[in-house]
Design an enzyme around this catalytic site. Structure first.
Site, PDB file in Angstrom:
ATOM      1  N   TYR A  27      17.351  69.603  87.011  1.00 45.05           N
ATOM      2  CA  TYR A  27      16.914  68.239  87.281  1.00 45.05           C
ATOM      3  C   TYR A  27      16.637  68.041  88.776  1.00 45.05           C
ATOM      4  O   TYR A  27      15.595  67.500  89.159  1.00 45.05           O
ATOM      5  CB  TYR A  27      17.978  67.253  86.788  1.00 45.05           C
ATOM      6  CG  TYR A  27      17.677  65.819  87.113  1.00 45.05           C
ATOM      7  CD1 TYR A  27      16.671  65.130  86.437  1.00 45.05           C
ATOM      8  CD2 TYR A  27      18.384  65.146  88.102  1.00 45.05           C
ATOM      9  CE1 TYR A  27      16.387  63.806  86.743  1.00 45.05           C
ATOM     10  CE2 TYR A  27      18.109  63.822  88.401  1.00 45.05           C
ATOM     11  CZ  TYR A  27      17.107  63.159  87.728  1.00 45.05           C
ATOM     12  OH  TYR A  27      16.815  61.859  88.041  1.00 45.05           O
ATOM     13  N   GLU A  49      18.012  54.861  83.382  1.00 40.13           N
ATOM     14  CA  GLU A  49      18.807  54.376  84.519  1.00 40.13           C
ATOM     15  C   GLU A  49      19.657  53.190  84.092  1.00 40.13           C
ATOM     16  O   GLU A  49      20.793  53.045  84.533  1.00 40.13           O
ATOM     17  CB  GLU A  49      17.914  54.000  85.706  1.00 40.13           C
ATOM     18  CG  GLU A  49      17.175  55.164  86.348  1.00 40.13           C
ATOM     19  CD  GLU A  49      18.049  56.149  87.106  1.00 40.13           C
ATOM     20  OE1 GLU A  49      19.276  55.912  87.251  1.00 40.13           O
ATOM     21  OE2 GLU A  49      17.523  57.177  87.547  1.00 40.13           O
ATOM     22  N   TRP A  57      25.344  60.353  85.926  1.00 42.11           N
ATOM     23  CA  TRP A  57      23.980  60.713  85.544  1.00 42.11           C
ATOM     24  C   TRP A  57      23.962  61.954  84.662  1.00 42.11           C
ATOM     25  O   TRP A  57      23.131  62.077  83.765  1.00 42.11           O
ATOM     26  CB  TRP A  57      23.104  60.891  86.784  1.00 42.11           C
ATOM     27  CG  TRP A  57      21.692  61.184  86.421  1.00 42.11           C
ATOM     28  CD1 TRP A  57      20.995  62.335  86.679  1.00 42.11           C
ATOM     29  CD2 TRP A  57      20.775  60.340  85.700  1.00 42.11           C
ATOM     30  NE1 TRP A  57      19.722  62.249  86.170  1.00 42.11           N
ATOM     31  CE2 TRP A  57      19.562  61.031  85.559  1.00 42.11           C
ATOM     32  CE3 TRP A  57      20.878  59.060  85.147  1.00 42.11           C
ATOM     33  CZ2 TRP A  57      18.455  60.501  84.898  1.00 42.11           C
ATOM     34  CZ3 TRP A  57      19.770  58.524  84.491  1.00 42.11           C
ATOM     35  CH2 TRP A  57      18.584  59.243  84.376  1.00 42.11           C
TER      36      TRP A  57
END
Length: 192
Positions: A27, A49, A57
């Site tokens: 990522y 988000e 995350w």
């Protein structure tokens, strides 16, 4: 040595938040801070988000394939048609974050996106990208959680009826979609 940078087993220096997780590394290397455009792609980022609020995350990254599956690839036109049965289906799915308010916001936000002209969400979000790059952060302490731009973007979205779009969430979106580049000094992606 900058404590905000860590050299991985492959010998590449990265932002230290990546740690040893291969998905985080991918990522970081391929997505985070890379300019992203398109209404569907930005709606997906906005949705994820929002789901991330209060969580790590990496939790969202690991669940992203299932999120994409159950939210029809984050196609706003499809998600906008979700109803109560879909909400119940999603609330029963252990493969995603089962938070009713976030699920309902994702559906409501899709409806708002479908009311916009093609390219309007992209143009709106990118209109808040800082006009000038700020100095490269030397470390994590130099990276804000909220900026004047993320606050203004949050206000603009909330005025239109969007939910789960607070200034911190929007700043995370700005980082992940390349509106800002917060790769720290010494990271191989800094300024790339």
């Amino acid at each position: 040595m900058n404590p905000s940078v860590r050299t991985g087993p492959d010998g590449i220096a990265r932002c230290a938040w990546v740690g040893d997780d291969p998905e985080y590394r991918r990522y970081h290397d391929e997505e985070w801070g890379t300019p992203l455009h398109g209404d569907r792609a930005l709606y997906e980022k906005l949705s994820l988000e929002g789901f991330q609020a209060g969580l790590s995350w990496i939790t969202i990254l690991r669940k992203r394939p299932r999120f994409r599956e159950v939210f029809a690839g984050f196609e706003p036109e499809v998600v906008a048609g979700f109803g109560e049965a879909d909400i119940e289906r999603l609330m029963a799915d252990p493969g995603i974050v089962r938070n009713r308010a976030k699920i309902e916001a994702t559906i409501s936000n899709a409806r708002l996106v479908t009311e916009m002209d093609a390219g309007e969400l992209d143009a709106l979000l990118w209109s808040f990208a800082p006009a000038e790059a700020r100095p490269r952060p030397a470390g994590f302490g130099d990276i804000p959680a909220v900026t004047a731009e993320s606050t203004a973007a949050s206000k603009a979205l909330r005025t239109r009826g969007f939910r789960f779009v607070g200034p911190t969430t929007i700043y995370a979106l700005m980082q992940s979609s390349g509106m800002v580049d917060d790769h720290v000094e010494g990271c191989f992606r800094a300024g790339a």
